[in-house]
Design a protein around this motif. Structure first.
Motif, PDB file in Angstrom:
ATOM      1  N   ARG A 171       0.834  -1.202   0.000  1.00 41.47           N
ATOM      2  CA  ARG A 171       0.000   0.000   0.000  1.00 41.47           C
ATOM      3  C   ARG A 171       0.878   1.265   0.000  1.00 41.47           C
ATOM      4  O   ARG A 171       0.610   2.228  -0.728  1.00 41.47           O
ATOM      5  CB  ARG A 171      -0.909  -0.009   1.237  1.00 41.47           C
ATOM      6  N   LYS A 172       1.924   1.234   0.796  1.00 43.97           N
ATOM      7  CA  LYS A 172       2.832   2.380   0.881  1.00 43.97           C
ATOM      8  C   LYS A 172       3.594   2.567  -0.430  1.00 43.97           C
ATOM      9  O   LYS A 172       3.805   3.691  -0.894  1.00 43.97           O
ATOM     10  CB  LYS A 172       3.815   2.160   2.032  1.00 43.97           C
ATOM     11  N   ASP A 173       3.982   1.449  -1.043  1.00 46.53           N
ATOM     12  CA  ASP A 173       4.712   1.501  -2.305  1.00 46.53           C
ATOM     13  C   ASP A 173       3.845   2.094  -3.417  1.00 46.53           C
ATOM     14  O   ASP A 173       4.304   2.902  -4.233  1.00 46.53           O
ATOM     15  CB  ASP A 173       5.170   0.089  -2.687  1.00 46.53           C
ATOM     16  N   ILE A 174       2.567   1.706  -3.436  1.00 45.86           N
ATOM     17  CA  ILE A 174       1.655   2.240  -4.447  1.00 45.86           C
ATOM     18  C   ILE A 174       1.454   3.735  -4.255  1.00 45.86           C
ATOM     19  O   ILE A 174       1.348   4.494  -5.230  1.00 45.86           O
ATOM     20  CB  ILE A 174       0.295   1.512  -4.386  1.00 45.86           C
ATOM     21  N   ALA A 175       1.400   4.166  -3.011  1.00 49.51           N
ATOM     22  CA  ALA A 175       1.232   5.597  -2.729  1.00 49.51           C
ATOM     23  C   ALA A 175       2.358   6.406  -3.372  1.00 49.51           C
ATOM     24  O   ALA A 175       2.135   7.510  -3.909  1.00 49.51           O
ATOM     25  CB  ALA A 175       1.201   5.834  -1.225  1.00 49.51           C
ATOM     26  N   LYS A 176       3.569   5.871  -3.344  1.00 45.46           N
ATOM     27  CA  LYS A 176       4.707   6.561  -3.955  1.00 45.46           C
ATOM     28  C   LYS A 176       4.613   6.512  -5.476  1.00 45.46           C
ATOM     29  O   LYS A 176       4.811   7.509  -6.165  1.00 45.46           O
ATOM     30  CB  LYS A 176       6.018   5.921  -3.498  1.00 45.46           C
ATOM     31  N   LYS A 177       4.287   5.326  -6.002  1.00 44.18           N
ATOM     32  CA  LYS A 177       4.238   5.155  -7.453  1.00 44.18           C
ATOM     33  C   LYS A 177       3.120   5.966  -8.087  1.00 44.18           C
ATOM     34  O   LYS A 177       3.220   6.375  -9.245  1.00 44.18           O
ATOM     35  CB  LYS A 177       4.069   3.678  -7.796  1.00 44.18           C
ATOM     36  N   ALA A 178       2.048   6.177  -7.337  1.00 46.75           N
ATOM     37  CA  ALA A 178       0.919   6.945  -7.879  1.00 46.75           C
ATOM     38  C   ALA A 178       1.287   8.407  -8.126  1.00 46.75           C
ATOM     39  O   ALA A 178       0.626   9.096  -8.895  1.00 46.75           O
ATOM     40  CB  ALA A 178      -0.275   6.856  -6.927  1.00 46.75           C
ATOM     41  N   GLN A 179       2.364   8.874  -7.482  1.00 45.02           N
ATOM     42  CA  GLN A 179       2.805  10.249  -7.679  1.00 45.02           C
ATOM     43  C   GLN A 179       3.473  10.430  -9.042  1.00 45.02           C
ATOM     44  O   GLN A 179       3.391  11.493  -9.660  1.00 45.02           O
ATOM     45  CB  GLN A 179       3.793  10.636  -6.561  1.00 45.02           C
ATOM     46  N   ASP A 180       4.148   9.368  -9.503  1.00 49.88           N
ATOM     47  CA  ASP A 180       4.813   9.394 -10.808  1.00 49.88           C
ATOM     48  C   ASP A 180       4.524   8.058 -11.496  1.00 49.88           C
ATOM     49  O   ASP A 180       5.397   7.198 -11.613  1.00 49.88           O
ATOM     50  CB  ASP A 180       6.316   9.597 -10.619  1.00 49.88           C
ATOM     51  N   PRO A 181       3.286   7.851 -11.935  1.00 46.71           N
ATOM     52  CA  PRO A 181       2.829   6.532 -12.376  1.00 46.71           C
ATOM     53  C   PRO A 181       3.441   6.053 -13.692  1.00 46.71           C
ATOM     54  O   PRO A 181       3.777   6.836 -14.574  1.00 46.71           O
ATOM     55  CB  PRO A 181       1.323   6.736 -12.525  1.00 46.71           C
ATOM     56  N   THR A 182       3.558   4.727 -13.771  1.00 42.35           N
ATOM     57  CA  THR A 182       3.964   4.038 -14.996  1.00 42.35           C
ATOM     58  C   THR A 182       2.932   2.943 -15.238  1.00 42.35           C
ATOM     59  O   THR A 182       2.122   2.636 -14.349  1.00 42.35           O
ATOM     60  CB  THR A 182       5.353   3.393 -14.834  1.00 42.35           C
ATOM     61  N   PRO A 183       2.924   2.311 -16.417  1.00 42.71           N
ATOM     62  CA  PRO A 183       1.945   1.250 -16.687  1.00 42.71           C
ATOM     63  C   PRO A 183       2.015   0.079 -15.713  1.00 42.71           C
ATOM     64  O   PRO A 183       1.049  -0.670 -15.571  1.00 42.71           O
ATOM     65  CB  PRO A 183       2.310   0.800 -18.113  1.00 42.71           C
ATOM     66  N   SER A 184       3.142  -0.085 -15.018  1.00 42.72           N
ATOM     67  CA  SER A 184       3.298  -1.214 -14.096  1.00 42.72           C
ATOM     68  C   SER A 184       3.115  -0.834 -12.628  1.00 42.72           C
ATOM     69  O   SER A 184       3.397  -1.641 -11.733  1.00 42.72           O
ATOM     70  CB  SER A 184       4.683  -1.856 -14.280  1.00 42.72           C
ATOM     71  N   SER A 185       2.625   0.357 -12.360  1.00 39.80           N
ATOM     72  CA  SER A 185       2.528   0.858 -10.975  1.00 39.80           C
ATOM     73  C   SER A 185       1.702  -0.043 -10.061  1.00 39.80           C
ATOM     74  O   SER A 185       1.987  -0.156  -8.865  1.00 39.80           O
ATOM     75  CB  SER A 185       1.937   2.269 -10.964  1.00 39.80           C
ATOM     76  N   PHE A 186       0.675  -0.695 -10.593  1.00 38.38           N
ATOM     77  CA  PHE A 186      -0.220  -1.499  -9.760  1.00 38.38           C
ATOM     78  C   PHE A 186      -0.015  -3.002  -9.946  1.00 38.38           C
ATOM     79  O   PHE A 186      -0.804  -3.792  -9.426  1.00 38.38           O
ATOM     80  CB  PHE A 186      -1.683  -1.148 -10.077  1.00 38.38           C
ATOM     81  N   ASP A 187       1.037  -3.390 -10.671  1.00 36.06           N
ATOM     82  CA  ASP A 187       1.228  -4.810 -10.997  1.00 36.06           C
ATOM     83  C   ASP A 187       1.320  -5.702  -9.766  1.00 36.06           C
ATOM     84  O   ASP A 187       0.711  -6.773  -9.711  1.00 36.06           O
ATOM     85  CB  ASP A 187       2.487  -4.988 -11.851  1.00 36.06           C
ATOM     86  N   GLU A 188       2.097  -5.285  -8.783  1.00 33.30           N
ATOM     87  CA  GLU A 188       2.297  -6.121  -7.593  1.00 33.30           C
ATOM     88  C   GLU A 188       0.992  -6.294  -6.818  1.00 33.30           C
ATOM     89  O   GLU A 188       0.651  -7.404  -6.391  1.00 33.30           O
ATOM     90  CB  GLU A 188       3.363  -5.499  -6.685  1.00 33.30           C
ATOM     91  N   ALA A 189       0.257  -5.212  -6.644  1.00 33.34           N
ATOM     92  CA  ALA A 189      -1.017  -5.285  -5.924  1.00 33.34           C
ATOM     93  C   ALA A 189      -2.030  -6.102  -6.704  1.00 33.34           C
ATOM     94  O   ALA A 189      -2.791  -6.886  -6.127  1.00 33.34           O
ATOM     95  CB  ALA A 189      -1.556  -3.875  -5.671  1.00 33.34           C
ATOM     96  N   GLN A 190      -2.053  -5.945  -8.023  1.00 29.45           N
ATOM     97  CA  GLN A 190      -2.984  -6.710  -8.848  1.00 29.45           C
ATOM     98  C   GLN A 190      -2.685  -8.198  -8.757  1.00 29.45           C
ATOM     99  O   GLN A 190      -3.611  -9.019  -8.657  1.00 29.45           O
ATOM    100  CB  GLN A 190      -2.912  -6.253 -10.306  1.00 29.45           C
ATOM    101  N   LYS A 191      -1.422  -8.553  -8.767  1.00 30.07           N
ATOM    102  CA  LYS A 191      -1.022  -9.957  -8.636  1.00 30.07           C
ATOM    103  C   LYS A 191      -1.459 -10.516  -7.290  1.00 30.07           C
ATOM    104  O   LYS A 191      -1.962 -11.647  -7.201  1.00 30.07           O
ATOM    105  CB  LYS A 191       0.491 -10.089  -8.799  1.00 30.07           C
ATOM    106  N   HIS A 192      -1.283  -9.730  -6.244  1.00 31.15           N
ATOM    107  CA  HIS A 192      -1.672 -10.164  -4.898  1.00 31.15           C
ATOM    108  C   HIS A 192      -3.182 -10.418  -4.816  1.00 31.15           C
ATOM    109  O   HIS A 192      -3.618 -11.434  -4.265  1.00 31.15           O
ATOM    110  CB  HIS A 192      -1.272  -9.103  -3.872  1.00 31.15           C
ATOM    111  N   VAL A 193      -3.977  -9.518  -5.368  1.00 33.73           N
ATOM    112  CA  VAL A 193      -5.432  -9.660  -5.338  1.00 33.73           C
ATOM    113  C   VAL A 193      -5.878 -10.838  -6.199  1.00 33.73           C
ATOM    114  O   VAL A 193      -6.806 -11.569  -5.838  1.00 33.73           O
ATOM    115  CB  VAL A 193      -6.107  -8.348  -5.807  1.00 33.73           C
TER     116      VAL A 193
END
Length: 224
Positions: A171-193
């Motif tokens: 969750r914390k990692d996504i918060a950082k990535k959302a500031q400067d997003p790339t197409p893979s920003s949510f990959d780890e969370a999506q895989k987990h879900v």
């Protein structure tokens, strides 16, 4: 962007086995007002002798998962799937859904059916998040920031209306990535879900009366 509210309610030791059956039965229900108030940031104790098992973290996702674990799962009789869609579904496609979650989510009809089932389990935020991530990865670069912010606010931040069950570090990692997003920003969370749905909800979907009834309907349609 991150703010975490965690509170522990310490109680005296209490042997549940010695409780009056009626008192034990009511314990879970007495906790409900406490849990709801804690989710909104208020502390309102409703029972002064709760078992040690109730010393838990009071946050939206943890609460929902906790209550789902102590309340026997009852499949909703209100799960419905359009009769017109049933008629159009090939029996072969519906049968393939039992082979893997990947094949279930490969078609629009499979996604719709799984979403209806997850709604009955109050966990449809998982597929909604997964689908949002699939759409996000196809987004043009100049639109990434807006979609990343929308996904973060809706599914990731601590007070998100459809918060998904991911660990604190993700969750914390996504918060950082959302500031400067790339197409893979949510990959780890999506895989987990995805893994969560594959191991937990998907097996129940296959055993559900909802899926069995759907199989019966398409089988009957194929014989007409």
């Amino acid at each position: 962007m991150e703010h975490s509210l965690s509170t522990s309610h310490h109680t005296e030791r209490h042997d549940c086995s010695r409780n009056n059956p009626r008192e034990t039965e009511n314990t879970h229900f007495n906790l409900l007002p406490l849990a709801i108030d804690m989710h909104h940031g208020f502390f309102l104790p409703m029972h002064n002798k709760l078992p040690d098992i109730f010393i838990i973290t009071f946050r939206g996702v943890e609460l929902k998962n906790y209550f789902l674990s102590i309340v026997p799962h009852i499949e909703s009789p209100d799960i419905k799937y359009s009769t017109s869609k049933d008629a159009m579904l090939p029996a072969e496609e519906v049968t393939k859904w039992s082979e893997s979650l990947e094949k279930l989510l490969a078609t629009q009809c499979g996604q719709d059916a799984f979403r209806e089932f997850l709604k009955s389990e109050f966990s449809d935020e998982n597929i909604e998040f997964w689908l949002a991530c699939e759409d996000y990865k196809k987004t043009q670069a100049d639109c990434l920031h807006g979609k990343a912010e929308k996904i973060y606010k809706e599914f990731v931040q601590n007070d998100a209306t459809k918060q998904v069950n991911i660990d604190f570090y993700t969750r914390k990692d996504i918060a950082k990535k959302a500031q400067d997003p790339t197409p893979s920003s949510f990959d780890e969370a999506q895989k987990h879900v995805y893994i969560l749905m594959e191991r937990d909800s998907y097996p129940r979907f296959l055993k559900s009366t909802f899926y069995r009834n759907l199989l019966d309907k398409v089988d009957c349609n194929s014989l007409k």
